[in-house]
Structure formats: C-alpha cells, structure tokens
Write a protein that holds these residues in place. Structure first.
Motif, mmCIF file in Angstrom:
data_model
loop_
_atom_site.group_PDB
_atom_site.id
_atom_site.type_symbol
_atom_site.label_atom_id
_atom_site.label_comp_id
_atom_site.label_asym_id
_atom_site.label_seq_id
_atom_site.Cartn_x
_atom_site.Cartn_y
_atom_site.Cartn_z
ATOM 1 N N HIS A 171 0.760 -1.294 0.392
ATOM 2 C CA HIS A 171 -0.053 0.049 -0.178
ATOM 3 C C HIS A 171 0.866 1.059 -0.075
ATOM 4 N N PRO A 172 0.360 2.734 -0.603
ATOM 5 C CA PRO A 172 0.961 3.172 -0.175
ATOM 6 C C PRO A 172 1.388 4.444 0.415
ATOM 7 N N HIS A 173 2.121 5.743 0.642
ATOM 8 C CA HIS A 173 2.221 6.637 1.060
ATOM 9 C C HIS A 173 2.911 7.678 1.216
ATOM 10 N N ILE A 174 2.324 8.932 1.046
ATOM 11 C CA ILE A 174 3.028 10.591 1.070
ATOM 12 C C ILE A 174 2.731 10.972 2.102
ATOM 13 N N GLY A 175 3.734 12.367 1.645
ATOM 14 C CA GLY A 175 3.984 13.420 3.212
ATOM 15 C C GLY A 175 3.640 12.858 4.517
ATOM 16 N N LEU A 176 4.443 11.556 4.643
ATOM 17 C CA LEU A 176 4.598 11.502 6.052
ATOM 18 C C LEU A 176 5.492 10.404 6.272
ATOM 19 N N ALA A 177 6.076 9.971 7.782
ATOM 20 C CA ALA A 177 6.948 9.145 8.044
ATOM 21 C C ALA A 177 6.479 8.302 8.970
ATOM 22 N N THR A 178 6.441 6.619 8.402
ATOM 23 C CA THR A 178 6.134 5.739 9.463
ATOM 24 C C THR A 178 7.061 5.678 10.683
ATOM 25 N N VAL A 179 6.695 5.117 11.698
ATOM 26 C CA VAL A 179 7.113 5.197 13.067
ATOM 27 C C VAL A 179 6.767 3.632 12.943
ATOM 28 N N THR A 180 7.461 2.243 13.430
ATOM 29 C CA THR A 180 7.427 1.020 13.554
ATOM 30 C C THR A 180 7.485 0.899 14.674
ATOM 31 N N TYR A 181 7.829 -0.079 16.454
ATOM 32 C CA TYR A 181 7.810 0.631 17.586
ATOM 33 C C TYR A 181 7.386 -1.100 17.969
ATOM 34 N N LEU A 182 7.721 -1.806 18.218
ATOM 35 C CA LEU A 182 7.525 -3.075 18.874
ATOM 36 C C LEU A 182 7.936 -3.827 19.897
ATOM 37 N N PHE A 183 6.827 -3.766 21.682
ATOM 38 C CA PHE A 183 7.360 -4.521 21.822
ATOM 39 C C PHE A 183 7.686 -5.921 22.231
ATOM 40 N N GLU A 184 6.608 -6.565 21.570
ATOM 41 C CA GLU A 184 6.738 -8.474 20.990
ATOM 42 C C GLU A 184 6.743 -8.793 19.992
ATOM 43 N N GLY A 201 2.396 -3.906 19.296
ATOM 44 C CA GLY A 201 3.558 -2.718 19.131
ATOM 45 C C GLY A 201 2.728 -1.010 19.100
ATOM 46 N N LEU A 202 3.603 -0.414 18.379
ATOM 47 C CA LEU A 202 3.229 0.851 17.445
ATOM 48 C C LEU A 202 2.977 0.975 17.086
ATOM 49 N N GLN A 203 1.760 1.435 16.053
ATOM 50 C CA GLN A 203 2.374 1.666 14.545
ATOM 51 C C GLN A 203 2.223 3.680 14.494
ATOM 52 N N SER A 204 2.978 4.296 14.536
ATOM 53 C CA SER A 204 2.108 5.679 14.626
ATOM 54 C C SER A 204 2.914 6.638 12.501
ATOM 55 N N TRP A 205 2.072 7.572 12.491
ATOM 56 C CA TRP A 205 2.442 8.233 11.292
ATOM 57 C C TRP A 205 3.768 9.966 11.765
ATOM 58 N N VAL A 206 4.489 10.577 11.272
ATOM 59 C CA VAL A 206 4.804 11.499 11.777
ATOM 60 C C VAL A 206 4.514 12.130 10.165
ATOM 61 N N ALA A 207 3.446 13.519 10.469
ATOM 62 C CA ALA A 207 3.718 14.280 9.309
ATOM 63 C C ALA A 207 5.040 15.425 9.073
ATOM 64 N N LEU A 208 4.903 15.585 7.787
ATOM 65 C CA LEU A 208 6.334 16.287 7.471
ATOM 66 C C LEU A 208 6.124 17.394 7.501
ATOM 67 N N PRO A 209 7.007 18.121 7.862
ATOM 68 C CA PRO A 209 6.839 20.009 7.538
ATOM 69 C C PRO A 209 6.119 20.336 6.049
ATOM 70 N N LYS A 210 5.936 21.417 4.872
ATOM 71 C CA LYS A 210 5.761 21.345 4.525
ATOM 72 C C LYS A 210 6.931 21.750 3.009
ATOM 73 N N GLU A 211 8.102 21.712 4.052
ATOM 74 C CA GLU A 211 9.060 21.952 2.893
ATOM 75 C C GLU A 211 9.375 21.284 2.725
ATOM 76 N N PHE A 212 9.269 19.830 3.729
ATOM 77 C CA PHE A 212 9.877 18.783 3.395
ATOM 78 C C PHE A 212 9.133 17.476 2.974
ATOM 79 N N GLU A 213 7.332 17.968 2.669
ATOM 80 C CA GLU A 213 6.751 16.693 1.834
ATOM 81 C C GLU A 213 7.052 15.949 0.687
ATOM 82 N N GLU A 214 7.551 16.307 0.110
ATOM 83 C CA GLU A 214 8.413 16.283 -1.502
ATOM 84 C C GLU A 214 9.516 15.387 -1.645
ATOM 85 N N VAL A 215 10.150 15.227 0.228
ATOM 86 C CA VAL A 215 11.329 14.433 -0.322
ATOM 87 C C VAL A 215 11.411 12.893 -1.201
ATOM 88 N N GLU A 216 12.082 12.958 -1.010
ATOM 89 C CA GLU A 216 13.427 11.509 -1.602
ATOM 90 C C GLU A 216 12.758 10.168 -0.454
#
Length: 288
Positions: free
Chosen positions: A57-70, A118-133
């Motif tokens: 599945h796709p994503h744009i404009g964010l960073a995903t952060v995956t952190y597992l406890f177990e 665990g936890l799955q979170s998304w961090v929105a990117l600042p406007k100037e970084f939304e289209e980074v590689e």
C-alpha cells in the motif's frame, strides 16, 4: 485546574488478521505535534501457520514509525528495502513524494506460535519536506538511548528528551519516549514542546486529580507542568513536538497540506505510478 485538555480512548479497527486500537487521528484532536496517526497493535496471538499480511500500500507526505514491544514482522518496500522488524528496534520510513510497502510475517515467523504487540505511528512532514525522496532506516534496539530517571526506565525512540537525542533522522522537533514506571514512581513530562501527550499501554497513572486507565491518551495543556505518578506498575509512551502551522488533510494512507496533492496520489495509485514492492505482487486497492 487540570493540566489535561482531553483524554482519547482508542477505537477498535479490524485489519483482517487482527484488530488495532486507533488513537489518532481523533475527531477532537487530529494531531499531537507532528504525530497524526497512532495505532496500538495487539497483543495479537498467531498460531503456527498463520501470520500478519498487510499487502503493499502507498504513502505520501509522512513518515511511518514502527515500534514493537513483542514479536516481529517483515518490512519490504518499493525502494528494495527488506528488513525484519524486531522488538525494541525503530523502523522509520520517510514516504515523502511516495513509497509503497508491505508488512507481513515471514515464512520463518509463521512456523511457530507467537505474539505481536506494538505501536504504529505516522509523523506528518513539514510542508517544505513533503516531497522529499523516500527513505527507509532501521535502528537496532542497542543504538537507541536508554536511561533511568529515579526509578523510571526510559528509552528514546525518536527525537530529543531528558537531555538525550536518538539517532533517528527527523524533520521537525519531536519526542517519542518509552517509559516503564514501577508503582509509586514519578516522572515529569518534557516541558520544552508545545504539544504533548502520553499513551498508557498498561497499568494505571495519576495526573493531578485525574486517574488514567490503560489504553488511553491524555493530551496536555500547552505550557503546563505535568507530573505523572504510577498507581501501579505502568508501561507507556510519551510523545509530541512542535506545532506544524498548516492544516493537514488525510485520506487513507495519504497526508498532505494540499487537497489537490491527495487527489493526485489517488490517481497515481490507481494508475500504478507509485511503484511496486519487488517480489510482492499483491496490493490494497484505493478505498471508495
């Protein structure tokens, strides 16, 4: 006067093989700092022969952060990244202009009974970084700062807090900290960020006159001095950061400051222009 502006309770979402508790976005609070999405996964029990299968599945404009406890899962993406995600490690995927990924149990993982939590979170990117590689970075558990404050054991998942900085590449000021508090211990919430919250995974807390039950997120008033007291042994994360000034639009797995950019991402996914995960030909269609 309460230092808590809102307490969020997760909504149960069925992902097919298991359910999650969706904390953010919430009707009355879409974001806490740059955090725009937070799912509490499990604890989910998988019998041998079964596993997690989140198709590409796709994503744009964010960073995903995956952190597992177990437990563990296997990440693959359209950059060609392949990474086993282990408990205690941080996996930060910057979607930027667009990335496609899958999260599955590997054949080896399916051979035995196991738990995923665990936890799955998304961090929105600042406007100037939304289209980074797009990028993917894995940080092993032993590369992340761990430290004690009094009786409280802490681990810095991303950002900066309590005089420590994680090695994870970030795009705006934030903090994301795991804490394990024995009964009777206390902890101050970092005061240097405009937007702050915690999510209580297990146990019970007291904040002022408020009792915080497990699986809830108190969001704190800006500038308030916040002291957490553990009524029982407690496991939690603290998170937040600087306010992103622009409104964020969110549709499915897309986040952007522009509604037109969201529409473009929809068209790009339907037309197959966002890429494919090598060796994984399945995909999740765009929802209606």
């Amino acid at each position: 006067m309460s230092v808590i502006s809102l307490i969020i309770s997760p909504r149960v979402k069925n992902l097919g093989d298991f359910t999650v508790g969706r904390v953010l976005p919430f009707a009355k609070r879409h974001m806490v700092g740059p955090f725009i999405f937070l799912d509490h996964m499990g604890p989910a029990e998988f019998e041998a022969g079964h596993g997690m299968d989140v198709r590409p599945h796709p994503h744009i404009g964010l960073a995903t952060v995956t952190y597992l406890f177990e437990g563990n899962m296997y990440h693959r993406d359209s950059l060609g990244s392949e990474q086993e995600i282990l408990a205690g490690a941080v996996n930060w995927m910057t979607a930027g202009r667009g990335i496609v990924h899958s999260e599955r149990s590997s054949p080896e993982q399916r051979r035995q009974n196991r738990t995923l939590h665990g936890l799955q979170s998304w961090v929105a990117l600042p406007k100037e970084f939304e289209e980074v590689e797009p990028e993917f970075h894995h940080h092993a558990a032993d590369t992340l700062p761990t430290f004690d404050i009094g009786q409280v054991a802490l681990k810095l998942i991303a950002g900066s807090a309590y005089g420590h900085t994680a090695p994870v590449k970030i795009f705006s000021p934030l903090f994301y900290v795991e804490a394990k508090m024995p009964a009777g211990s206390q902890l101050q919430v970092p005061a240097e960020y405009a937007e702050r919250a915690l999510y209580l995974i297990s146990g019970e807390l007291r904040i002022g006159d408020e009792t915080i039950q497990q699986r809830s997120m108190p969001v704190f008033e800006e500038g308030a001095a916040v002291t957490i007291t553990a009524s029982s042994d407690a496991h939690l994360v603290l998170l937040g950061g600087a306010t992103l000034p622009e409104q964020r639009y969110i549709f499915w797995n897309f986040v952007s400051t522009s509604e037109a950019r969201i529409e473009q991402a929809k068209d790009d996914w339907k037309a197959g222009r966002l890429g494919k995960v090598p060796g994984d030909d399945e995909f999740i269609p765009l929802p209606d």
